[in-house]
Scaffold this motif. Structure first.
Motif, PDB file in Angstrom:
ATOM      1  N   MET A   1      -8.240 -34.295  26.663  1.00 43.90           N
ATOM      2  CA  MET A   1      -8.398 -32.851  26.855  1.00 43.90           C
ATOM      3  C   MET A   1      -9.805 -32.552  27.379  1.00 43.90           C
ATOM      4  O   MET A   1     -10.772 -33.114  26.889  1.00 43.90           O
ATOM      5  CB  MET A   1      -8.169 -32.154  25.506  1.00 43.90           C
ATOM      6  CG  MET A   1      -8.114 -30.645  25.557  1.00 43.90           C
ATOM      7  SD  MET A   1      -9.725 -29.820  25.443  1.00 43.90           S
ATOM      8  CE  MET A   1     -10.141 -30.093  23.723  1.00 43.90           C
ATOM      9  N   LEU A   2      -9.852 -31.716  28.382  1.00 40.57           N
ATOM     10  CA  LEU A   2     -11.140 -31.291  28.931  1.00 40.57           C
ATOM     11  C   LEU A   2     -11.277 -29.796  28.706  1.00 40.57           C
ATOM     12  O   LEU A   2     -10.438 -29.017  29.159  1.00 40.57           O
ATOM     13  CB  LEU A   2     -11.179 -31.612  30.430  1.00 40.57           C
ATOM     14  CG  LEU A   2     -12.483 -31.339  31.178  1.00 40.57           C
ATOM     15  CD1 LEU A   2     -13.612 -32.217  30.659  1.00 40.57           C
ATOM     16  CD2 LEU A   2     -12.286 -31.591  32.679  1.00 40.57           C
ATOM     17  N   ARG A   3     -12.309 -29.408  27.964  1.00 35.24           N
ATOM     18  CA  ARG A   3     -12.541 -27.980  27.714  1.00 35.24           C
ATOM     19  C   ARG A   3     -13.615 -27.485  28.680  1.00 35.24           C
ATOM     20  O   ARG A   3     -14.720 -28.035  28.715  1.00 35.24           O
ATOM     21  CB  ARG A   3     -12.984 -27.762  26.269  1.00 35.24           C
ATOM     22  CG  ARG A   3     -13.159 -26.284  25.909  1.00 35.24           C
ATOM     23  CD  ARG A   3     -13.594 -26.114  24.456  1.00 35.24           C
ATOM     24  NE  ARG A   3     -12.604 -26.649  23.536  1.00 35.24           N
ATOM     25  CZ  ARG A   3     -12.885 -27.157  22.337  1.00 35.24           C
ATOM     26  NH1 ARG A   3     -14.126 -27.209  21.904  1.00 35.24           N
ATOM     27  NH2 ARG A   3     -11.918 -27.597  21.560  1.00 35.24           N
ATOM     28  N   LEU A   4     -13.275 -26.467  29.458  1.00 36.26           N
ATOM     29  CA  LEU A   4     -14.195 -25.948  30.474  1.00 36.26           C
ATOM     30  C   LEU A   4     -14.737 -24.610  30.002  1.00 36.26           C
ATOM     31  O   LEU A   4     -13.966 -23.700  29.710  1.00 36.26           O
ATOM     32  CB  LEU A   4     -13.441 -25.761  31.798  1.00 36.26           C
ATOM     33  CG  LEU A   4     -12.761 -27.029  32.316  1.00 36.26           C
ATOM     34  CD1 LEU A   4     -11.471 -26.695  33.036  1.00 36.26           C
ATOM     35  CD2 LEU A   4     -13.706 -27.784  33.223  1.00 36.26           C
ATOM     36  N   ILE A   5     -16.064 -24.509  29.919  1.00 45.81           N
ATOM     37  CA  ILE A   5     -16.681 -23.277  29.416  1.00 45.81           C
ATOM     38  C   ILE A   5     -17.545 -22.674  30.516  1.00 45.81           C
ATOM     39  O   ILE A   5     -18.428 -23.353  31.053  1.00 45.81           O
ATOM     40  CB  ILE A   5     -17.565 -23.572  28.177  1.00 45.81           C
ATOM     41  CG1 ILE A   5     -16.763 -24.329  27.116  1.00 45.81           C
ATOM     42  CG2 ILE A   5     -18.149 -22.282  27.610  1.00 45.81           C
ATOM     43  CD1 ILE A   5     -17.624 -24.990  26.062  1.00 45.81           C
ATOM     44  N   ASP A   6     -17.295 -21.423  30.859  1.00 43.80           N
ATOM     45  CA  ASP A   6     -18.131 -20.763  31.871  1.00 43.80           C
ATOM     46  C   ASP A   6     -18.040 -19.258  31.701  1.00 43.80           C
ATOM     47  O   ASP A   6     -16.969 -18.721  31.427  1.00 43.80           O
ATOM     48  CB  ASP A   6     -17.679 -21.144  33.286  1.00 43.80           C
ATOM     49  CG  ASP A   6     -18.788 -20.895  34.299  1.00 43.80           C
ATOM     50  OD1 ASP A   6     -19.314 -21.889  34.837  1.00 43.80           O
ATOM     51  OD2 ASP A   6     -19.134 -19.729  34.544  1.00 43.80           O
TER      52      ASP A   6
ATOM     53  N   ALA B   1     -10.112 -20.671  36.846  1.00 48.17           N
ATOM     54  CA  ALA B   1      -9.852 -21.208  38.188  1.00 48.17           C
ATOM     55  C   ALA B   1      -9.981 -22.731  38.190  1.00 48.17           C
ATOM     56  O   ALA B   1      -9.143 -23.436  38.752  1.00 48.17           O
ATOM     57  CB  ALA B   1     -10.822 -20.593  39.197  1.00 48.17           C
ATOM     58  N   ALA B   2     -11.027 -23.238  37.521  1.00 48.28           N
ATOM     59  CA  ALA B   2     -11.242 -24.687  37.488  1.00 48.28           C
ATOM     60  C   ALA B   2     -10.076 -25.387  36.793  1.00 48.28           C
ATOM     61  O   ALA B   2      -9.564 -26.396  37.274  1.00 48.28           O
ATOM     62  CB  ALA B   2     -12.557 -25.010  36.773  1.00 48.28           C
ATOM     63  N   ALA B   3      -9.625 -24.829  35.667  1.00 49.46           N
ATOM     64  CA  ALA B   3      -8.512 -25.443  34.933  1.00 49.46           C
ATOM     65  C   ALA B   3      -7.248 -25.467  35.793  1.00 49.46           C
ATOM     66  O   ALA B   3      -6.517 -26.459  35.814  1.00 49.46           O
ATOM     67  CB  ALA B   3      -8.267 -24.686  33.626  1.00 49.46           C
ATOM     68  N   ARG B   4      -7.015 -24.362  36.527  1.00 44.54           N
ATOM     69  CA  ARG B   4      -5.831 -24.309  37.396  1.00 44.54           C
ATOM     70  C   ARG B   4      -5.877 -25.365  38.478  1.00 44.54           C
ATOM     71  O   ARG B   4      -4.907 -26.080  38.724  1.00 44.54           O
ATOM     72  CB  ARG B   4      -5.779 -22.932  38.076  1.00 44.54           C
ATOM     73  CG  ARG B   4      -4.875 -21.968  37.351  1.00 44.54           C
ATOM     74  CD  ARG B   4      -4.745 -20.707  38.195  1.00 44.54           C
ATOM     75  NE  ARG B   4      -4.744 -19.562  37.315  1.00 44.54           N
ATOM     76  CZ  ARG B   4      -5.143 -18.355  37.638  1.00 44.54           C
ATOM     77  NH1 ARG B   4      -5.616 -18.113  38.859  1.00 44.54           N
ATOM     78  NH2 ARG B   4      -5.089 -17.381  36.782  1.00 44.54           N
ATOM     79  N   HIS B   5      -7.012 -25.466  39.165  1.00 48.23           N
ATOM     80  CA  HIS B   5      -7.117 -26.435  40.255  1.00 48.23           C
ATOM     81  C   HIS B   5      -7.024 -27.873  39.732  1.00 48.23           C
ATOM     82  O   HIS B   5      -6.402 -28.725  40.355  1.00 48.23           O
ATOM     83  CB  HIS B   5      -8.412 -26.223  41.036  1.00 48.23           C
ATOM     84  CG  HIS B   5      -8.418 -24.961  41.836  1.00 48.23           C
ATOM     85  ND1 HIS B   5      -7.662 -24.800  42.987  1.00 48.23           N
ATOM     86  CD2 HIS B   5      -9.042 -23.773  41.654  1.00 48.23           C
ATOM     87  CE1 HIS B   5      -7.843 -23.580  43.477  1.00 48.23           C
ATOM     88  NE2 HIS B   5      -8.677 -22.923  42.676  1.00 48.23           N
ATOM     89  N   LEU B   6      -7.619 -28.130  38.568  1.00 46.74           N
ATOM     90  CA  LEU B   6      -7.559 -29.486  38.007  1.00 46.74           C
ATOM     91  C   LEU B   6      -6.142 -29.827  37.554  1.00 46.74           C
ATOM     92  O   LEU B   6      -5.680 -30.950  37.740  1.00 46.74           O
ATOM     93  CB  LEU B   6      -8.550 -29.630  36.839  1.00 46.74           C
ATOM     94  CG  LEU B   6     -10.029 -29.647  37.246  1.00 46.74           C
ATOM     95  CD1 LEU B   6     -10.935 -29.487  36.034  1.00 46.74           C
ATOM     96  CD2 LEU B   6     -10.373 -30.945  37.986  1.00 46.74           C
TER      97      LEU B   6
ATOM     98  N   SER C   1      -2.822 -34.134  32.417  1.00 44.87           N
ATOM     99  CA  SER C   1      -3.995 -33.911  31.576  1.00 44.87           C
ATOM    100  C   SER C   1      -4.011 -32.472  31.076  1.00 44.87           C
ATOM    101  O   SER C   1      -3.417 -31.587  31.672  1.00 44.87           O
ATOM    102  CB  SER C   1      -5.280 -34.193  32.360  1.00 44.87           C
ATOM    103  OG  SER C   1      -5.341 -35.552  32.690  1.00 44.87           O
ATOM    104  N   THR C   2      -4.714 -32.265  29.975  1.00 40.16           N
ATOM    105  CA  THR C   2      -4.805 -30.935  29.387  1.00 40.16           C
ATOM    106  C   THR C   2      -6.177 -30.347  29.698  1.00 40.16           C
ATOM    107  O   THR C   2      -7.205 -30.981  29.441  1.00 40.16           O
ATOM    108  CB  THR C   2      -4.632 -31.028  27.856  1.00 40.16           C
ATOM    109  OG1 THR C   2      -3.444 -31.771  27.604  1.00 40.16           O
ATOM    110  CG2 THR C   2      -4.519 -29.648  27.231  1.00 40.16           C
ATOM    111  N   PHE C   3      -6.185 -29.150  30.252  1.00 40.59           N
ATOM    112  CA  PHE C   3      -7.431 -28.461  30.560  1.00 40.59           C
ATOM    113  C   PHE C   3      -7.450 -27.146  29.807  1.00 40.59           C
ATOM    114  O   PHE C   3      -6.521 -26.343  29.932  1.00 40.59           O
ATOM    115  CB  PHE C   3      -7.550 -28.218  32.071  1.00 40.59           C
ATOM    116  CG  PHE C   3      -7.487 -29.494  32.864  1.00 40.59           C
ATOM    117  CD1 PHE C   3      -8.593 -30.320  32.957  1.00 40.59           C
ATOM    118  CD2 PHE C   3      -6.295 -29.889  33.464  1.00 40.59           C
ATOM    119  CE1 PHE C   3      -8.520 -31.513  33.662  1.00 40.59           C
ATOM    120  CE2 PHE C   3      -6.224 -31.076  34.176  1.00 40.59           C
ATOM    121  CZ  PHE C   3      -7.336 -31.897  34.271  1.00 40.59           C
TER     122      PHE C   3
END
Ligand code: ZN
Lengths: 90, 287
Positions: free
Chosen positions: B1-6, B35-40, B47-49
């Motif tokens: 899991m990748l957690r994206l914080i912005d 947006a980053a989670a969608r593109h990834l 994978s889980t974003f």
């Protein structure tokens, strides 16, 4: 003679990749000589109180100042001093 | 899991340096993390974003950064990094510092209890406004990619248990130098030795920040809040409302645009006066 390598931001100001200096007693002395020789570096090396800037990291022969005697660390002939500037950008 | 914080939304000027976004994200005013989670996800659906459209603050940092194996710093200021350092040390999670400016990049992994931490390198953040930023000297995109390659190499080696020599790396594309220094822990480090986590304990007021080079103010509330944007939208005059979703509410006022997130943060676009921005926020959102 002491060999000094500046971070690239400074190299542009000092117009030189490596600087060689004679007669340096300690790191504080080295900084004051660098500021004299390259006045435009003063604002980068020292804060408004004249102390070494917080994001300035210095190593001597690869050993960081925090393992030595800090800004009072003595310099000897043949020492290589590397200056690193920690960056906030990203 | 990748957690994206912005905390930001995607803007046109991001597209040349931030490779995960496209023009649709700009026109749809999408928060960067989403947006980053969608593109990834489109690249790898296995994978889980997890997207967190939030600003990292002392109030939410332990929650946002907790429960992970590794924290990757892709921030653009020291305030956030000193907070990450405190959280990482207090939760015993390794983190990787990366920074870039102009033609120079820096990277160093920080492993709690093993390596030097950020405050071993630098006890306090420098005076405000003293350091050059990407806003005033720019950043060379290939340098961002190069220093990120150093950081991700460390990340992959650490996550797969391969040993690495831990050092502060400095890459420079003007002098073609790659320098490194192994920084020892400070015996009197206030953070990793004395465990004084003052950036994590720091109090935050309603922060108002004028964004460099643009007529825009970022507002961040003192306490952690959750706003139901649809409920709020129903209370606002219909002619002010541009759009509302679960993630974003957009208001069009005569003098400014307001973009509001569910965590209470907002961008006020079209003005640069922080006091005026607070006033608009208080009038339309928090009253
Ligand atoms: Zn430390």
């Amino acid at each position: 003679m002491i060999k000094v390598k500046l971070p690239s931001a400074y190299q542009k100001l000092a117009a030189s990749h490596h600087i060689e200096l004679n007669g340096m007693t300690n790191v504080r002395h080295l900084l004051s000589v660098l500021c004299e020789r390259f006045p435009q570096l003063t604002d980068e090396l020292l804060d408004s109180a004249g102390q070494p800037e917080l994001n300035l990291l210095i190593s001597i022969n690869g050993e960081p100042l925090s393992n030595l005697q800090g800004w009072d660390t003595n310099l000897m002939d043949g020492d290589e001093v590397d200056l690193y500037l920690l960056l906030a950008g990203g | 899991m990748l957690r994206l914080i912005d905390r930001d939304i995607v803007e046109e000027h991001n597209l040349s340096t931030q490779m995960l976004y496209d023009e649709c994200d700009v026109s749809d005013v999408v928060p960067k993390s989403i947006a980053a989670a969608r593109h990834l996800s489109a690249i790898n659906s296995n994978s889980t974003f997890e997207a967190q459209a939030a600003e990292l603050t002392p109030a939410n940092a332990a929650k946002l950064l907790g429960g992970v194996d590794l924290i990757l710093d892709a921030t653009d200021n020291f305030e956030a990094r000193f907070l990450i350092n405190d959280v990482a040390l207090s939760l015993d999670i390794p983190w990787i510092y990366t920074g870039a400016l102009a033609y120079t990049g820096l990277c160093m992994p920080i492993i709690p209890g093993k390596t030097a931490c950020l405050r071993c390198l630098m006890e306090e953040p420098p005076e405000a406004g003293k350091l050059p930023t990407c806003e005033n000297v720019g950043v060379w995109l290939p340098m961002v990619q190069a220093i990120v390659a150093v950081g991700t190499t460390y990340a992959l080696r650490m996550l797969t248990g391969q040993p690495s020599e831990i050092a502060l790396h400095e890459l420079d594309f003007q002098t073609w130098q790659w320098r490194k220094v192994q920084v020892a822990r400070r015996v009197d480090c206030p953070a990793c030795e004395q465990r004084n986590f003052k950036f994590l304990q720091g109090q935050t007021g309603m922060q108002a920040t004028k964004l460099c080079g643009r007529d825009m103010v970022h507002l961040s509330p003192e306490m952690e809040v959750h706003i139901n944007l649809r409920v709020l939208a129903n209370k606002l005059a219909a002619d002010l409302l541009v759009k509302v979703s679960e993630d974003l509410l957009q208001l069009h006022l005569p003098e400014a645009e307001i973009y509001l997130f569910p965590d209470g943060r907002a961008f006020v676009k079209g003005i640069s006066d922080t006091t005026r921005a607070r006033a608009l926020y208080n009038r339309y959102i928090s009253s």
